[in-house]
Design a protein around this motif. Structure first.
Motif, mmCIF file in Angstrom:
data_model
loop_
_atom_site.group_PDB
_atom_site.id
_atom_site.type_symbol
_atom_site.label_atom_id
_atom_site.label_comp_id
_atom_site.label_asym_id
_atom_site.label_seq_id
_atom_site.Cartn_x
_atom_site.Cartn_y
_atom_site.Cartn_z
ATOM 1 N N LEU A 207 41.027 35.860 37.310
ATOM 2 C CA LEU A 207 42.176 36.151 38.164
ATOM 3 C C LEU A 207 41.815 36.179 39.649
ATOM 4 O O LEU A 207 42.655 36.488 40.484
ATOM 5 N N GLY A 208 40.560 35.873 39.976
ATOM 6 C CA GLY A 208 40.164 35.764 41.375
ATOM 7 C C GLY A 208 39.471 36.976 41.955
ATOM 8 O O GLY A 208 39.160 36.999 43.151
ATOM 9 N N ALA A 209 39.207 37.993 41.150
ATOM 10 C CA ALA A 209 38.531 39.192 41.650
ATOM 11 C C ALA A 209 37.047 38.905 41.862
ATOM 12 O O ALA A 209 36.463 38.065 41.180
ATOM 13 N N LYS A 210 36.474 39.596 42.811
ATOM 14 C CA LYS A 210 35.044 39.464 43.112
ATOM 15 C C LYS A 210 34.324 40.756 42.776
ATOM 16 O O LYS A 210 34.808 41.843 43.085
ATOM 17 N N ARG A 211 33.176 40.625 42.128
ATOM 18 C CA ARG A 211 32.361 41.790 41.781
ATOM 19 C C ARG A 211 31.814 42.420 43.051
ATOM 20 O O ARG A 211 31.327 41.727 43.933
ATOM 21 N N GLY A 212 31.897 43.739 43.141
ATOM 22 C CA GLY A 212 31.409 44.446 44.320
ATOM 23 C C GLY A 212 29.918 44.693 44.294
ATOM 24 O O GLY A 212 29.245 44.428 43.295
ATOM 25 N N ASP A 213 29.411 45.212 45.393
ATOM 26 C CA ASP A 213 27.990 45.480 45.537
ATOM 27 C C ASP A 213 27.622 46.948 45.319
ATOM 28 O O ASP A 213 26.457 47.318 45.413
ATOM 29 N N TRP A 214 28.607 47.800 45.054
ATOM 30 C CA TRP A 214 28.362 49.228 44.952
ATOM 31 C C TRP A 214 27.941 49.620 43.546
ATOM 32 O O TRP A 214 28.356 49.025 42.560
ATOM 33 N N VAL A 215 27.131 50.670 43.450
ATOM 34 C CA VAL A 215 26.705 51.232 42.179
ATOM 35 C C VAL A 215 27.520 52.483 41.939
ATOM 36 O O VAL A 215 27.643 53.341 42.832
ATOM 37 N N ASN A 216 28.099 52.614 40.770
ATOM 38 C CA ASN A 216 28.971 53.743 40.451
ATOM 39 C C ASN A 216 28.153 54.896 39.840
ATOM 40 O O ASN A 216 27.345 54.664 38.941
ATOM 41 N N TYR A 217 28.375 56.108 40.333
ATOM 42 C CA TYR A 217 27.731 57.310 39.801
ATOM 43 C C TYR A 217 28.783 58.342 39.436
ATOM 44 O O TYR A 217 29.881 58.327 39.979
#
Length: 88
Positions: A74-84
């Motif tokens: 759908l055109g989304a781009k993976r982010g660079d942040w790490v989730n905690y």
């Protein structure tokens, strides 16, 4: 009901703009892999735009490859942040 999504409105301190966070995007098993997921996602994206928000963001499990494929299609781009997270 075949599915639902929830959007939360907040402000990005890094961009100084209103944004939405898509907290849920759920479609029952029988309606997955069809237009329902794409349409529900598109409606959240449109709602975000209509209400003057800069962007919509969300997270998904690393193991949820099916959802990742949907979002990328759908055109989304993976982010660079790490989730905690941590229990309080």
């Amino acid at each position: 009901m075949i599915g639902f999504a929830t959007l939360f409105f907040t402000y990005s301190t890094m961009k100084a703009e209103r944004v939405t966070i898509m907290n849920d995007l759920f479609v029952t098993e029988a309606f997955r892999e069809g237009k329902t997921e794409s349409n529900l996602f598109a409606r959240c994206q449109k709602y975000t735009h209509e209400h003057g928000c800069a962007h919509m963001s969300w997270i998904t499990a690393v193991t949820n490859e099916r959802a990742q494929q949907l979002f990328e299609r759908l055109g989304a781009k993976r982010g660079d942040w790490v989730n905690y997270s941590i229990q309080g």
